[in-house]
Design an enzyme around this catalytic site. Structure first.
Site, PDB file in Angstrom:
ATOM      1  N   CYS A  29       0.988  -1.195  -0.033  1.00 45.83           N
ATOM      2  CA  CYS A  29       0.019   0.131  -0.011  1.00 45.83           C
ATOM      3  C   CYS A  29       0.933   1.261   0.044  1.00 45.83           C
ATOM      4  O   CYS A  29       1.802   1.577   0.811  1.00 45.83           O
ATOM      5  CB  CYS A  29      -1.053  -0.133   1.265  1.00 45.83           C
ATOM      6  SG  CYS A  29      -1.651   1.663   1.423  1.00 45.83           S
ATOM      7  N   CYS A  32       0.553   3.641   3.110  1.00 40.51           N
ATOM      8  CA  CYS A  32       1.270   2.857   4.512  1.00 40.51           C
ATOM      9  C   CYS A  32       2.556   3.413   4.660  1.00 40.51           C
ATOM     10  O   CYS A  32       3.342   3.699   3.958  1.00 40.51           O
ATOM     11  CB  CYS A  32       1.147   1.507   4.516  1.00 40.51           C
ATOM     12  SG  CYS A  32      -0.186   0.502   4.844  1.00 40.51           S
ATOM     13  N   HIS A  92      -3.620   0.899   8.206  1.00 43.53           N
ATOM     14  CA  HIS A  92      -4.280   0.733   6.908  1.00 43.53           C
ATOM     15  C   HIS A  92      -5.765   0.336   6.925  1.00 43.53           C
ATOM     16  O   HIS A  92      -6.412   0.440   6.185  1.00 43.53           O
ATOM     17  CB  HIS A  92      -3.565  -0.558   6.263  1.00 43.53           C
ATOM     18  CG  HIS A  92      -3.788  -0.886   4.976  1.00 43.53           C
ATOM     19  ND1 HIS A  92      -3.588  -0.069   3.926  1.00 43.53           N
ATOM     20  CD2 HIS A  92      -4.594  -1.987   4.459  1.00 43.53           C
ATOM     21  CE1 HIS A  92      -4.144  -0.733   2.756  1.00 43.53           C
ATOM     22  NE2 HIS A  92      -4.628  -1.944   2.987  1.00 43.53           N
ATOM     23  N   ASN A 132     -13.842   9.235  -0.606  1.00 46.68           N
ATOM     24  CA  ASN A 132     -14.428   8.284  -1.362  1.00 46.68           C
ATOM     25  C   ASN A 132     -14.262   7.084  -0.747  1.00 46.68           C
ATOM     26  O   ASN A 132     -13.111   6.571  -0.693  1.00 46.68           O
ATOM     27  CB  ASN A 132     -14.178   7.909  -2.805  1.00 46.68           C
ATOM     28  CG  ASN A 132     -14.447   8.987  -3.892  1.00 46.68           C
ATOM     29  OD1 ASN A 132     -15.569   9.418  -3.805  1.00 46.68           O
ATOM     30  ND2 ASN A 132     -13.681   9.224  -4.606  1.00 46.68           N
ATOM     31  N   SER A 140      -9.508   4.144  -4.888  1.00 46.50           N
ATOM     32  CA  SER A 140      -8.406   3.230  -5.438  1.00 46.50           C
ATOM     33  C   SER A 140      -7.442   2.462  -4.498  1.00 46.50           C
ATOM     34  O   SER A 140      -6.789   1.631  -4.847  1.00 46.50           O
ATOM     35  CB  SER A 140      -7.471   4.065  -6.568  1.00 46.50           C
ATOM     36  OG  SER A 140      -7.075   5.072  -5.451  1.00 46.50           O
ATOM     37  N   HIS A 143      -6.961   2.196   2.135  1.00 41.37           N
ATOM     38  CA  HIS A 143      -6.230   3.025   3.205  1.00 41.37           C
ATOM     39  C   HIS A 143      -7.007   4.056   3.261  1.00 41.37           C
ATOM     40  O   HIS A 143      -7.228   4.764   2.605  1.00 41.37           O
ATOM     41  CB  HIS A 143      -4.726   3.222   2.975  1.00 41.37           C
ATOM     42  CG  HIS A 143      -3.861   3.573   3.956  1.00 41.37           C
ATOM     43  ND1 HIS A 143      -2.873   3.028   4.503  1.00 41.37           N
ATOM     44  CD2 HIS A 143      -3.989   4.792   4.949  1.00 41.37           C
ATOM     45  CE1 HIS A 143      -2.342   3.524   5.657  1.00 41.37           C
ATOM     46  NE2 HIS A 143      -3.348   4.784   5.854  1.00 41.37           N
ATOM     47  N   HIS A 145      -8.230   7.459   3.521  1.00 41.62           N
ATOM     48  CA  HIS A 145      -7.970   8.770   3.009  1.00 41.62           C
ATOM     49  C   HIS A 145      -8.887   9.398   2.469  1.00 41.62           C
ATOM     50  O   HIS A 145      -9.873   9.098   2.163  1.00 41.62           O
ATOM     51  CB  HIS A 145      -6.563   8.584   2.057  1.00 41.62           C
ATOM     52  CG  HIS A 145      -7.003   7.989   0.727  1.00 41.62           C
ATOM     53  ND1 HIS A 145      -7.354   6.856   0.759  1.00 41.62           N
ATOM     54  CD2 HIS A 145      -7.314   8.768  -0.426  1.00 41.62           C
ATOM     55  CE1 HIS A 145      -7.822   6.470  -0.575  1.00 41.62           C
ATOM     56  NE2 HIS A 145      -7.808   7.509  -1.257  1.00 41.62           N
ATOM     57  N   GLN A 147      -9.259  13.307  -0.178  1.00 44.17           N
ATOM     58  CA  GLN A 147      -8.774  14.028  -1.179  1.00 44.17           C
ATOM     59  C   GLN A 147      -9.151  15.525  -1.201  1.00 44.17           C
ATOM     60  O   GLN A 147     -10.157  15.820  -0.492  1.00 44.17           O
ATOM     61  CB  GLN A 147      -9.135  13.762  -2.668  1.00 44.17           C
ATOM     62  CG  GLN A 147      -8.783  12.239  -2.977  1.00 44.17           C
ATOM     63  CD  GLN A 147      -8.922  11.777  -4.442  1.00 44.17           C
ATOM     64  OE1 GLN A 147      -8.390  12.817  -5.308  1.00 44.17           O
ATOM     65  NE2 GLN A 147      -9.673  10.856  -4.811  1.00 44.17           N
TER      66      GLN A 147
HETATM   67 ZN   LIG Z   1      -2.109   1.321   3.528  1.00 44.90          ZN
END
Ligand SMILES: [Zn+2]
Ligand SMILES: [Zn+2]
Ligand SMILES: [Zn+2]
Length: 326
Positions: A29, A32, A92, A132, A140, A143, A145, A147
Site C-alpha cells: 500500500c 502505509c 491501513h 470516497n 483506488s 487505506h 484517506h 482528497q
Molecule cells: Zn495502507
C-alpha cells in the site's frame, strides 16, 4: 417517490461484500508509512495524519492560461488547481467509524488546516474536501484517506448552491439552511442524530436511498470558523453517522462524502452555511446497489425508499459499531 418498488424481485447485479481491510500494515500500500509510491516518492513514517500532493493530480497549479469560445457553442477554459491526499491514520485498516475521538479530531484539525492554507493562496477560489469510501465508489486504495482539490474557479454544484443561498437571503432575509434545519428539527421525521453543534438529516430531496446532509447548527460558512469545542462535536457527529452507516447492513458502508464551504476568494459570503453531504450507493443490502439509470439519466431521479423510512432505519441502526458488539 415509488416506495412500493422495493418489494420487486431482484435479479440484478449483486456486489461482493465490502469487507474492511484486515491488516494494520500492507507492504504493497503506497499510503502505509515507509512505503514507496508509484511515482518514486516515499511515504514517510507518519504517526497521525499525513498530507501530500497527489502524484497523479487531476489539476496542475502551473497550467498555461487558455480560453476559447467558438460560436458560443464550444466554450472552454483552462483550470489551475492543487490536488492533495490526506491519510487519516498510519493504520491501513482504521476507517472513520472505527477511529476514536482523539484520532478523528486529528483528521478534523487536518481539514481545517488544509482549507485555511489552500484558501489563503490568492488564486484559489474553492477548496473541496471529499472522501470516497469503498471500491464501489471508486476508491483506488482501501487505506483510509480523503482528497482535497483546490482550484481557481467555483465548480458547478457549489455555484448552484451559492445562487440558492443568495436568492433565498435576498427574498427572506434569512439563511436557507438555518431555516431548513429549524423546520427539520421541529418535524423530527428525517433527523438521524444530533449534538449541540450539528445535526444529520436525510434531506427531503434526497436522491440516493441513504443520502444524508450534515448541518452545523450555528450559522457559519466554513470549518475554520468552528471553535475548539465545535471541532470536538464535529468529530462526534462524523463518528456517529458513519457507525450508523456501517451498522445498517453490517458492512464497511461505501459512500462519497464531502464538505461544502464558502468560496475562498476573500469575500465573507455571509449567506453561506457550512454543511457536508453523504452519497452512499447501497439500496437494500450490503450487496445491492442503487443505479442511476434509465428514467433517472433521462428524466428525473426516482426513490424506492422514502427519506423518512431511510432516517428511521439509520436511527434504529444504533451507535455501537457492529464489530464492537459482543
Ligand atoms: Zn495502507
Ligand atoms: Zn445558516
Ligand atoms: Zn452542498
Amino acid at each position: 417517490m415509488s416506495p412500493h418498488r422495493t418489494q420487486r424481485p431482484w435479479l440484478g447485479k449483486v456486489e461482493k461484500l465490502q469487507t474492511p481491510a484486515s491488516v494494520t500494515f500492507d507492504p504493497n500500500c503506497y499510503l502505509c508509512p515507509g512505503n514507496r509510491r508509484a511515482g518514486g516518492a516515499q511515504t514517510p513514517q507518519y504517526a497521525e495524519t499525513y498530507v501530500f500532493d497527489n502524484d497523479y493530480p487531476a489539476m496542475l497549479p502551473d497550467v498555461a492560461p487558455l480560453q476559447f469560445d467558438q460560436a458560443g457553442l464550444l466554450v472552454g477554459k483552462s483550470e489551475r488547481g492543487i490536488c492533495r491526499v490526506m491519510c487519516f491514520s498510519p493504520r491501513h485498516d482504521l476507517t472513520v467509524p472505527r477511529m476514536n475521538a482523539r484520532e478523528m479530531r486529528g483528521v478534523v484539525d487536518g481539514w481545517v488546516e488544509q482549507y485555511s492554507a489552500l484558501g489563503q493562496i490568492p488564486w484559489i477560489r474553492h477548496v473541496q474536501i471529499f472522501e470516497n469510501r469503498g471500491e464501489m465508489m471508486g476508491a483506488s486504495n482501501p487505506h483510509p484517506h480523503c482528497q482535497i482539490w483546490a482550484n481557481d474557479s467555483l465548480p458547478n454544484l457549489p455555484s448552484r448552491e451559492l445562487a440558492s443561498f443568495e436568492s433565498y437571503r435576498a427574498e427572506k432575509h434569512s439563511c436557507l439552511l438555518c431555516d431548513y434545519l429549524q423546520l427539520e428539527l421541529q418535524l423530527n421525521e428525517r433527523i438521524v442524530c444530533q449534538n449541540e453543534a450539528f445535526a444529520v438529516v436525510v434531506p427531503f430531496w434526497a436522491v440516493w436511498p441513504f443520502e444524508s446532509l450534515l448541518l452545523s447548527k450555528r450559522h457559519i460558512a466554513s470549518i475554520d470558523q468552528l471553535t475548539g469545542e465545535e471541532r470536538d462535536l464535529l468529530t462526534d457527529i462524523l463518528r456517529r453517522i458513519t457507525i450508523r452507516y456501517d451498522n445498517l447492513f453490517e458492512t464497511a458502508f461505501p459512500y462519497s462524502m464531502g464538505f461544502h464551504q464558502k468560496p475562498t476568494d476573500g469575500r465573507d459570503y455571509e449567506e453561506w452555511h457550512l454543511h457536508a453531504h453523504y452519497f452512499p450507493p447501497l439500496l437494500r443490502s450490503a450487496k445491492i446497489q442503487k443505479f442511476m439509470v434509465g428514467y433517472e439519466l433521462l428524466s428525473s431521479p426516482q426513490r424506492d425508499l422514502t427519506p423518512e423510512a431511510a432516517a428511521n432505519r439509520l436511527r434504529d441502526a444504533g451507535e455501537i459499531h457492529y464489530l464492537d458488539r459482543s
